[in-house]
Design an enzyme around this catalytic site. Structure first.
Site, mmCIF file in Angstrom:
data_model
loop_
_atom_site.group_PDB
_atom_site.id
_atom_site.type_symbol
_atom_site.label_atom_id
_atom_site.label_comp_id
_atom_site.label_asym_id
_atom_site.label_seq_id
_atom_site.Cartn_x
_atom_site.Cartn_y
_atom_site.Cartn_z
ATOM 1 N N ASP A 1 0.867 -1.167 0.000
ATOM 2 C CA ASP A 1 0.000 0.000 0.000
ATOM 3 C C ASP A 1 0.918 1.236 0.000
ATOM 4 O O ASP A 1 2.132 1.140 0.127
ATOM 5 C CB ASP A 1 -0.946 -0.039 1.220
ATOM 6 C CG ASP A 1 -2.163 0.844 1.001
ATOM 7 O OD1 ASP A 1 -3.178 0.620 1.671
ATOM 8 O OD2 ASP A 1 -2.085 1.740 0.141
HETATM 9 C C1 GLC Z 1 -4.319 4.308 -0.193
HETATM 10 C C2 GLC Z 1 -5.191 3.146 0.205
HETATM 11 C C3 GLC Z 1 -5.280 2.050 -0.830
HETATM 12 C C4 GLC Z 1 -5.113 2.653 -2.214
HETATM 13 C C5 GLC Z 1 -3.682 3.171 -2.300
HETATM 14 C C6 GLC Z 1 -3.376 3.840 -3.640
HETATM 15 O O1 GLC Z 1 -3.667 4.818 0.935
HETATM 16 O O2 GLC Z 1 -4.928 2.529 1.460
HETATM 17 O O3 GLC Z 1 -6.553 1.408 -0.666
HETATM 18 O O4 GLC Z 1 -5.332 1.671 -3.204
HETATM 19 O O5 GLC Z 1 -3.382 4.082 -1.243
HETATM 20 O O6 GLC Z 1 -4.060 5.050 -3.735
#
Ligand code: GLC
Length: 740
Positions: free
Chosen positions: A267
């Site tokens: 993430d």
């Molecule tokens: C965010 C979220 C995740 C998302 C990623 C990319 O913080 O936790 O669900 O896909 O970053 O934006």
């Protein structure tokens, strides 16, 4: 074109070029045109100025087809090996056309309709040149304080498995072949992100392995069993170890037990956060740990880019781990056909549905996602009556929820416009009535998000209320469109008070003094605490954040053109102190005698009943369904010949409609204490007026299996209480069957 030989491509790549494939960067690093732009963010991100952006493997959240095409073209012109960029984005539940939020979708219990909407999303995104979507989010959630519940399927294991299968098949197409018009899916957030202690986002997760396997893993596993191409690690720790640096989770469970050999992405900046978690001393160690855990892509940090080459040179990391990660990324590009067509979708858009067809596909779901929580008979509305439509959500367009930044706001239909189809101007009056919040600063947006007061303007509350009271005075029925601001749910939106905002509660109480019947449409990304306002309403329709066309469905429901059929996929608490609360709870040795019996030495609260305000599986409609006469075709059975359980469903009304028939099982006696009931199957049963039908469920041995504390997954001989119902709190219609 011939299938590219990935092994020979790998051999041609330098270590620096290989590492680049494991880096994911946002638009500003690739923006076609000025190369100077790439230095600015490089330094900001901590990348060395000689990092070659044209070695990068993937791009994050580029926002449109034109930019994707420009970036890919400029990138390939400068890429030594002509390895195309992967374009990945948060197209969680909608691109231009936005569906009801996932927590609403799961209330439909119509997994075919959910799959059709995922296919629609994939077609729109394919035509924009996207390759991967960071969806479905498959974290099971039993705590509505956690704002990301809006992206989830709710609290139930069975629903999670069905939702996962529907979304993967919709996004990836038949047998996950990623044919044209489809996207690679990336399940998230692996794992257990939805169970933070205290319901606070990014919080630690601490649970037994029995609960991990029994409650949290099944939805992720169902997605992988259906061919999900990618997995995203979660921010949280699990029993003390961050998911992104968790060898047990990623090497043993994901890659070995679940046999996943696809791409594992972190993430946002999660590798860097390993240092903050205190499990590594610095980013050098973070890169090492993540690679050893089988992580393939570093989202939006410089940790891999700045450290992997050094790790290998210092013999602190085996180059085989780098090669295996790079091969997984290259293989995904190959599966998507990018080597032969880096402009996949952009050159030959798949023939999309017309806007009208899309609207029908979405409405086929949206008509089933709102849940009728209360109705004393005032609904359907009498269109000859004078309606005062009041509330901050009444004229709001784009009620998409937080995770639909590509949604086309102008395409969306607000509730007032939708109602105007059914009411002449003299019968439908309107007033905004209230602000949603009086202060948005605590939403935590940093000042660089622009002037908060411009983003969320606050009007004079007194004037709004005065206008609303005047409008309501001249009406027969008040319809209130109220709820959360979209930014009150979603990521980093945990709350300790789930009541409606103070200004809206004040408005409700002032309007109630007019002694006119009131109907509430509640827009929210989570179960709110409605105990203190429920009494003011003759009817409550909970519509979540309904997406582009949800208000068309809401208007149809309000006037009776559509008979509501939504059922709650998540429990609504009566009191904040009951949280976490869900239906599949475990037994106590001292259960309460009854909710209203204050017998001291039983498992109860002194100040509140154990029962929720609205239970899982609950939802009203305009018909009058009755489920009776449950039977089994055999009452003793062996593992290889399970019974068929049937019941009679009757529509005791002249209104046709659809009932979500639910099958619950309780393992009466087992080697560990089992939940008081577990949902194992559902069917949406369409009923004509006064019709009676038999509904049948064929049990499978999987329905009776569970993990014991030694993590053996099996069924055990003994009796099972099986109920067929239309709600989790009414299991009277039951039989007892015995596994020999
Ligand atoms: C965010 C979220 C995740 C998302 C990623 C990319 O913080 O936790 O669900 O896909 O970053 O934006």
């Amino acid at each position: 074109m011939e299938k590219i030989n990935l092994q020979s491509l790998l051999k041609q790549m330098s270590i620096e070029e290989k590492v680049g494939q494991l880096v994911q960067l946002p638009t500003e690093f690739f923006k076609a045109g000025e190369t100077t732009e790439t230095t600015g963010p490089l330094e900001k991100l901590g990348l060395s100025k000689d990092y070659n952006v044209f070695n990068t493997g993937s791009a994050l959240n580029v926002t449109n087809a034109k930019l994707i095409k420009e970036i890919q073209s400029n990138f390939l012109a400068n890429s030594k090996h002509k390895i195309p960029l992967l374009f990945m984005a948060d197209i969680i539940y909608g691109n231009k056309t936005v569906m009801p939020i996932p927590l609403a979708q799961s209330c439909s219990f119509d997994f075919e309709a959910i799959k059709d909407c995922a296919s629609l999303i994939a077609a729109e995104s394919y035509n924009d040149g996207y390759h991967v979507t960071f969806s479905p989010m498959l974290d099971i959630v039993r705590d509505p304080r956690w704002g990301r519940v809006m992206e989830s399927f709710g609290e139930d294991v069975y629903v999670g498995k069905q939702f996962a299968k529907a979304m993967i098949q919709g996004f990836q197409g038949e047998n996950s072949k990623l044919s044209s018009g489809h996207l690679a899916a990336c399940l998230k957030h692996f794992a257990c992100y939805g169970a933070p202690l205290a319901g606070r986002d990014y919080g630690a997760v601490d649970l037994s392995l029995q609960q991990f396997y029994e409650v949290h893993l099944p939805a992720y596993k169902a997605a992988l069993d259906n061919g999900c191409k990618m997995v995203m690690t979660s921010f949280n720790t699990i029993n003390g170890v961050p998911a992104t640096g968790n060898k047990w989770l990623n090497r043993k469970v994901l890659r070995k037990e679940l046999n996943f050999d696809g791409v594992l992405i972190t993430d946002y900046a999660a590798i860097k956060e390993l240092v903050v978690h205190g499990v590594v001393a610095d980013e050098y160690e973070a890169a090492k740990l993540a690679m050893e855990c089988g992580v393939d892509i570093d989202m939006k940090t410089a940790v891999f880019a700045n450290n992997i080459e050094k790790l290998i040179a210092n013999e602190d990391l085996n180059i085989d781990l780098l090669d295996e990660a790079v091969l997984r990324v290259l293989r995904l590009k190959e599966e998507l056909g990018l080597f032969s067509n880096p402009y996949r979708g952009l050159e030959k858009p798949v023939s999309e549905q017309s806007v009208e067809d899309k609207k029908e596909t979405v409405l086929n779901l949206a008509r089933k996602t709102s849940v009728l929580l209360k109705n004393n008979g005032i609904l359907p509305l009498d269109t000859k009556k004078k309606i005062a439509l009041i509330g901050p959500h009444a004229e709001l367009k784009g009620q998409f929820g937080m995770w639909a930044f590509l949604g086309e706001r102008e395409l969306s239909v607000d509730l007032k416009s939708a109602l105007e189809k059914y009411f002449t101007a003299d019968k439908l009056s309107y007033a905004e009535g209230s602000n949603i919040l009086l202060d948005y600063s605590n939403l935590g947006f940093s000042t660089n998000a622009g002037d908060i007061s411009k983003l969320f303007p606050v009007k004079n509350q007194e004037d709004l209320e005065k206008e609303a009271l005047a409008v309501a005075q001249n009406s027969d029925i008040i319809v209130l469109a109220i709820g959360e601001s979209m930014m009150e749910s979603g990521e980093a939106a945990s709350k300790t008070d789930l009541r409606l905002s103070q200004p809206q509660r004040n408005l409700i109480k002032k309007l109630a003094k007019l002694n006119k019947p009131m109907v509430a449409l509640i827009y929210a990304g989570r179960p709110l605490l409605l105990s203190d306002i429920e009494e003011y309403f003759a009817a409550i329709l909970y519509t979540w954040f309904p997406g582009t066309y949800g208000n068309i469905a809401n208007a149809e429901i309000l006037v009776g053109e559509c008979n509501p059929s939504g059922k709650l996929s998540m429990t609504f608490p009566k009191n904040m102190g009951q949280i976490p609360i869900h239906y599949a709870t475990y037994r106590s040795g001292r259960p309460i005698i009854a909710d209203d019996v204050a017998y001291r030495f039983t498992s109860r609260y002194l100040d509140c009943s154990n029962a929720p305000l609205y239970p899982f599986g609950y939802g009203l409609n305009y018909s009058n369904f009755e489920i009776t006469n449950i039977k089994s075709n055999k009452y003793e059975f062996t593992k290889d010949s399970l019974p068929i359980i049937s019941a009679t469903i009757t529509n005791n009304s002249d209104i046709e409609g659809c009932e979500v028939v639910q099958l619950y099982i309780k393992d009466d006696v087992a080697s560990i204490s089992r939940p008081i009931s577990e949902l194992k199957a559902t069917q949406r049963v369409q009923m004509a007026a006064w019709q009676s039908k038999t509904v049948e469920f064929k049990l499978e041995i999987e329905d009776l299996k569970f993990y014991n504390n030694e993590l053996d997954y099996n069924s055990e001989p003994g009796t099972f209480t099986v109920s067929i119902s239309n709600c989790s709190n009414d299991l009277e219609n039951h039989v007892i069957i015995k596994l020999l």
